[in-house]
Write a protein that holds these residues in place. Structure first.
Motif, PDB file in Angstrom:
ATOM      1  N   UNK A  80       8.962  10.584   2.517  1.00 43.28           N
ATOM      2  CA  UNK A  80       9.956  10.980   3.518  1.00 43.28           C
ATOM      3  C   UNK A  80      10.932  10.015   3.894  1.00 43.28           C
ATOM      4  N   UNK A  81      12.278   9.990   4.173  1.00 49.28           N
ATOM      5  CA  UNK A  81      13.197   9.154   4.422  1.00 49.28           C
ATOM      6  C   UNK A  81      12.868   8.650   5.796  1.00 49.28           C
ATOM      7  N   UNK A  82      12.393   9.481   6.810  1.00 50.08           N
ATOM      8  CA  UNK A  82      11.979   9.218   7.917  1.00 50.08           C
ATOM      9  C   UNK A  82      10.967   7.838   8.025  1.00 50.08           C
ATOM     10  N   UNK A  83       9.898   8.099   6.996  1.00 49.70           N
ATOM     11  CA  UNK A  83       8.962   7.014   6.932  1.00 49.70           C
ATOM     12  C   UNK A  83       9.547   5.830   6.257  1.00 49.70           C
ATOM     13  N   UNK A  84      10.395   5.843   5.381  1.00 50.13           N
ATOM     14  CA  UNK A  84      11.246   4.853   4.799  1.00 50.13           C
ATOM     15  C   UNK A  84      11.960   3.955   5.998  1.00 50.13           C
ATOM     16  N   UNK A  85      12.694   4.769   6.812  1.00 48.84           N
ATOM     17  CA  UNK A  85      13.166   4.115   7.698  1.00 48.84           C
ATOM     18  C   UNK A  85      12.433   3.225   8.660  1.00 48.84           C
ATOM     19  N   UNK A  86      11.403   3.940   9.012  1.00 49.07           N
ATOM     20  CA  UNK A  86      10.436   3.295   9.913  1.00 49.07           C
ATOM     21  C   UNK A  86       9.965   2.148   9.424  1.00 49.07           C
ATOM     22  N   UNK A  87       9.262   2.248   7.973  1.00 48.51           N
ATOM     23  CA  UNK A  87       8.610   0.915   7.287  1.00 48.51           C
ATOM     24  C   UNK A  87       9.911  -0.174   7.349  1.00 48.51           C
ATOM     25  N   UNK A  88      10.926  -0.010   7.022  1.00 50.97           N
ATOM     26  CA  UNK A  88      11.909  -1.115   6.897  1.00 50.97           C
ATOM     27  C   UNK A  88      12.229  -1.627   8.247  1.00 50.97           C
ATOM     28  N   UNK A  89      12.497  -0.641   9.315  1.00 62.34           N
ATOM     29  CA  UNK A  89      12.739  -1.131  10.594  1.00 62.34           C
ATOM     30  C   UNK A  89      11.682  -1.912  11.088  1.00 62.34           C
ATOM     31  N   UNK A  90      10.585  -1.860  10.736  1.00 63.79           N
ATOM     32  CA  UNK A  90       9.128  -2.441  11.187  1.00 63.79           C
ATOM     33  C   UNK A  90       9.098  -3.771  10.578  1.00 63.79           C
ATOM     34  N   UNK A  91       9.498  -3.948   9.264  1.00 64.17           N
ATOM     35  CA  UNK A  91       9.442  -4.986   8.758  1.00 64.17           C
ATOM     36  C   UNK A  91      10.532  -5.936   9.054  1.00 64.17           C
ATOM     37  N   UNK A  92      11.777  -5.295   9.349  1.00 63.54           N
ATOM     38  CA  UNK A  92      12.759  -6.207   9.859  1.00 63.54           C
ATOM     39  C   UNK A  92      12.418  -6.970  11.279  1.00 63.54           C
ATOM     40  N   UNK A  93      11.538  -6.170  11.993  1.00 64.86           N
ATOM     41  CA  UNK A  93      10.979  -6.673  13.290  1.00 64.86           C
ATOM     42  C   UNK A  93       9.961  -7.617  13.118  1.00 64.86           C
ATOM     43  N   UNK A  94       9.226  -7.554  12.072  1.00 59.48           N
ATOM     44  CA  UNK A  94       8.339  -8.469  11.818  1.00 59.48           C
ATOM     45  C   UNK A  94       8.837  -9.719  11.290  1.00 59.48           C
ATOM     46  N   UNK A  95       9.834  -9.910  10.503  1.00 62.51           N
ATOM     47  CA  UNK A  95      10.674 -11.193  10.296  1.00 62.51           C
ATOM     48  C   UNK A  95      11.826 -11.760  11.345  1.00 62.51           C
ATOM     49  N   UNK A  96      12.221 -10.713  12.105  1.00 57.60           N
ATOM     50  CA  UNK A  96      13.460 -11.285  12.921  1.00 57.60           C
ATOM     51  C   UNK A  96      12.670 -11.579  14.066  1.00 57.60           C
ATOM     52  N   UNK A  97      11.776 -11.066  14.563  1.00 50.90           N
ATOM     53  CA  UNK A  97      11.114 -11.276  16.063  1.00 50.90           C
ATOM     54  C   UNK A  97      10.675 -12.817  16.112  1.00 50.90           C
ATOM     55  N   UNK A  98       9.748 -13.408  15.034  1.00 50.61           N
ATOM     56  CA  UNK A  98       9.543 -14.684  14.808  1.00 50.61           C
ATOM     57  C   UNK A  98      10.740 -15.807  14.794  1.00 50.61           C
ATOM     58  N   UNK A  99      11.588 -15.247  14.098  1.00 54.40           N
ATOM     59  CA  UNK A  99      12.719 -16.196  13.779  1.00 54.40           C
ATOM     60  C   UNK A  99      13.733 -16.264  14.956  1.00 54.40           C
ATOM     61  N   UNK A 100      14.069 -15.182  15.605  1.00 58.42           N
ATOM     62  CA  UNK A 100      14.875 -15.076  16.649  1.00 58.42           C
ATOM     63  C   UNK A 100      14.343 -15.721  17.866  1.00 58.42           C
ATOM     64  N   UNK A 101      13.009 -15.629  18.073  1.00 54.51           N
ATOM     65  CA  UNK A 101      12.119 -16.220  19.024  1.00 54.51           C
ATOM     66  C   UNK A 101      12.051 -17.785  19.052  1.00 54.51           C
ATOM     67  N   UNK A 102      12.147 -18.383  17.570  1.00 56.67           N
ATOM     68  CA  UNK A 102      12.077 -19.793  17.480  1.00 56.67           C
ATOM     69  C   UNK A 102      13.678 -20.264  17.769  1.00 56.67           C
ATOM     70  N   UNK A 103      14.581 -19.506  17.433  1.00 56.34           N
ATOM     71  CA  UNK A 103      15.973 -19.921  17.610  1.00 56.34           C
ATOM     72  C   UNK A 103      16.157 -20.006  19.330  1.00 56.34           C
ATOM     73  N   UNK A 104      15.595 -19.045  20.124  1.00 60.17           N
ATOM     74  CA  UNK A 104      15.893 -19.017  21.446  1.00 60.17           C
ATOM     75  C   UNK A 104      15.020 -19.971  21.955  1.00 60.17           C
ATOM     76  N   UNK A 105      13.721 -20.327  21.368  1.00 54.71           N
ATOM     77  CA  UNK A 105      13.021 -21.443  22.019  1.00 54.71           C
ATOM     78  C   UNK A 105      13.530 -22.699  21.934  1.00 54.71           C
ATOM     79  N   UNK A 106      14.201 -22.984  20.717  1.00 53.80           N
ATOM     80  CA  UNK A 106      15.054 -24.366  20.372  1.00 53.80           C
ATOM     81  C   UNK A 106      16.141 -24.277  21.385  1.00 53.80           C
TER      82      UNK A 106
END
Length: 156
Positions: A80-106
């Motif tokens: 289902x395209x809905x689940x594809x959107x959820x999966x991609x969005x979740x993976x983006x958060x899994x990558x972006x959150x630690x990365x952006x948190x590192x930038x903000x920390x620095x």
């Protein structure tokens, strides 16, 4: 949703703005110990750095990696395209959150020799907020804005 490179740039700019602004407001309110009207204005000071950083990361690296990761457990054209959107969005958060948190920390936390601890704490404090904000608010709002802007082009 985006069909062209230009549309993808616009969509990524919209999504990055919504996510970054909300997460900056969240982090400022955590630092101040409360949410206040002032937080909404203070957030714009960090936006000039964090929005371009998020856009560049997302557009040039994270989107492709997140899609690859999502497609390891979701099947395009089958699921289902809905689940594809959820999966991609979740993976983006899994990558972006630690990365952006590192930038903000620095840039904003002055962690000194406690950089790893401060980064891990920042990531932990941000992750659930980022995931919920992305899935329930930012994603749907960004897609609505995008569909409104490109209504005619998307019908073709």
């Amino acid at each position: 949703m985006p069909k062209t490179k230009f549309q993808n740039i616009i969509f990524t700019l919209i999504m990055a703005f919504i996510m970054v602004y909300a997460m900056i407001c969240y982090n400022i309110s955590l630092n101040k110990g409360q949410m206040s009207n002032e937080v909404f204005l203070l957030a714009f000071h960090e936006m000039v750095i964090m929005w371009p950083a998020a856009f560049i990361l997302e557009f040039f690296a994270v989107e492709k990696l997140a899609t690859k990761l999502a497609f390891r457990f979701i099947r395009p054209g089958v699921d289902n395209p809905f689940f594809i959107t959820l999966a991609i969005s979740s993976m983006i958060v899994c990558i972006m959150c630690p990365t952006m948190s590192m930038i903000a920390t620095l840039l904003f936390k002055n962690p000194g020799k406690e950089i790893v601890a401060v980064w891990l704490q920042t990531t932990a404090m941000n992750f659930l907020m980022a995931l919920c904000w992305q899935i329930f608010f930012a994603g749907p709002l960004a897609r609505l804005i995008f569909r409104t802007i490109f209504k005619k082009q998307l019908k073709q």
